[in-house]
Design an enzyme around this catalytic site. Sequence first.
Site, PDB file in Angstrom:
ATOM      1  N   ASN A 287      13.211   6.398  16.233  1.00  0.00           N
ATOM      2  CA  ASN A 287      13.960   6.465  17.486  1.00  0.00           C
ATOM      3  C   ASN A 287      13.019   6.657  18.670  1.00  0.00           C
ATOM      4  O   ASN A 287      11.863   7.076  18.506  1.00  0.00           O
ATOM      5  CB  ASN A 287      14.970   7.604  17.430  1.00  0.00           C
ATOM      6  CG  ASN A 287      14.287   8.943  17.283  1.00  0.00           C
ATOM      7  OD1 ASN A 287      13.585   9.188  16.311  1.00  0.00           O
ATOM      8  ND2 ASN A 287      14.462   9.804  18.260  1.00  0.00           N
TER       9      ASN A 287
ATOM     10  N   ALA B 239      -0.165  -6.780  13.082  1.00  0.00           N
ATOM     11  CA  ALA B 239      -0.787  -5.482  12.818  1.00  0.00           C
ATOM     12  C   ALA B 239      -1.063  -4.748  14.125  1.00  0.00           C
ATOM     13  O   ALA B 239      -1.459  -5.358  15.123  1.00  0.00           O
ATOM     14  CB  ALA B 239      -2.089  -5.707  12.061  1.00  0.00           C
TER      15      ALA B 239
ATOM     16  N   HIS C 159       0.813  -1.222   0.000  1.00  0.00           N
ATOM     17  CA  HIS C 159       0.000   0.000   0.000  1.00  0.00           C
ATOM     18  C   HIS C 159       0.847   1.273   0.000  1.00  0.00           C
ATOM     19  O   HIS C 159       0.612   2.163  -0.791  1.00  0.00           O
ATOM     20  CB  HIS C 159      -0.997   0.023   1.166  1.00  0.00           C
ATOM     21  CG  HIS C 159      -1.920  -1.143   1.143  1.00  0.00           C
ATOM     22  ND1 HIS C 159      -2.849  -1.322   0.163  1.00  0.00           N
ATOM     23  CD2 HIS C 159      -2.015  -2.222   1.956  1.00  0.00           C
ATOM     24  CE1 HIS C 159      -3.497  -2.454   0.367  1.00  0.00           C
ATOM     25  NE2 HIS C 159      -3.009  -3.028   1.447  1.00  0.00           N
TER      26      HIS C 159
END
Length: 169
Positions: A106, A142, A80
């Site tokens: 970070n 996910a 995507h």
Amino acid sequence: MKKLLQDIRQDWVANRGQAKPVLVVLSYRVASRLAQRPKKDLVWVAGLPLQAAYRLVVEWVLGVEIPAKTKVGPGLRIFHGQGLVVSRHAVIGKNVLLRNNTTIGNRHEPEAAPTIEDNAEIGANSVLIGPITIGEGAIVGAGSVVLHDVPAGSVAVGNPARVLEGKKD
Ligand SMILES: CC(C)(COP(=O)(O)OP(=O)(O)OC[C@H]1O[C@@H](n2cnc3c(N)ncnc32)[C@H](O)[C@@H]1OP(=O)(O)O)[C@@H](O)C(=O)NCCC(=O)NCCS
């Protein structure tokens, strides 16, 4: 030049049929190669418009931030390609899969960014932060928020991410 063409071929194969990921990854490869040139070298200077175009088109228009100086191995797959943000200091191995709305960055110091080893897969809407290592072939589910290392071949899910027992290769 030979290495660049090999990398581009692997990227092409990894994203075949997906116009946007192909455009993003191939543009990254060219921008990355130019960014590695010594500053003020003729090719670096001649490549400045291309580097600017990379930022304008890929970052601003397509919404994918992979700085040209980030180290990314060949065969990067992007699914995507919406809302993908990768730190300049992250290190991404070969044949890694990055899904949409993922942040790899970070936690405190700018340099303290993740390393993602070869063949790892990162699920949609994940956040990976700090100097962690996602091991070879590991999968991040996910919507995970990953703050610690994920061992090679394992599956990590959740916020904060936990390694799923019994899912290791
Ligand atoms: C992580 C993943 C690979 C696990 O798949 P799996 O091995 O088939 O795992 P299961 O479905 O057997 O789930 C195992 C456990 O993990 C949990 N789990 C799975 N995925 C999870 C996730 N993303 N976040 C939180 N928990 C998750 C399940 O609820 C289950 O918990 P339980 O044992 O307490 O019931 C998969 O769920 C996933 O998230 N893939 C990413 C896909 C993606 O990003 N798609 C977007 C496309 S645009």
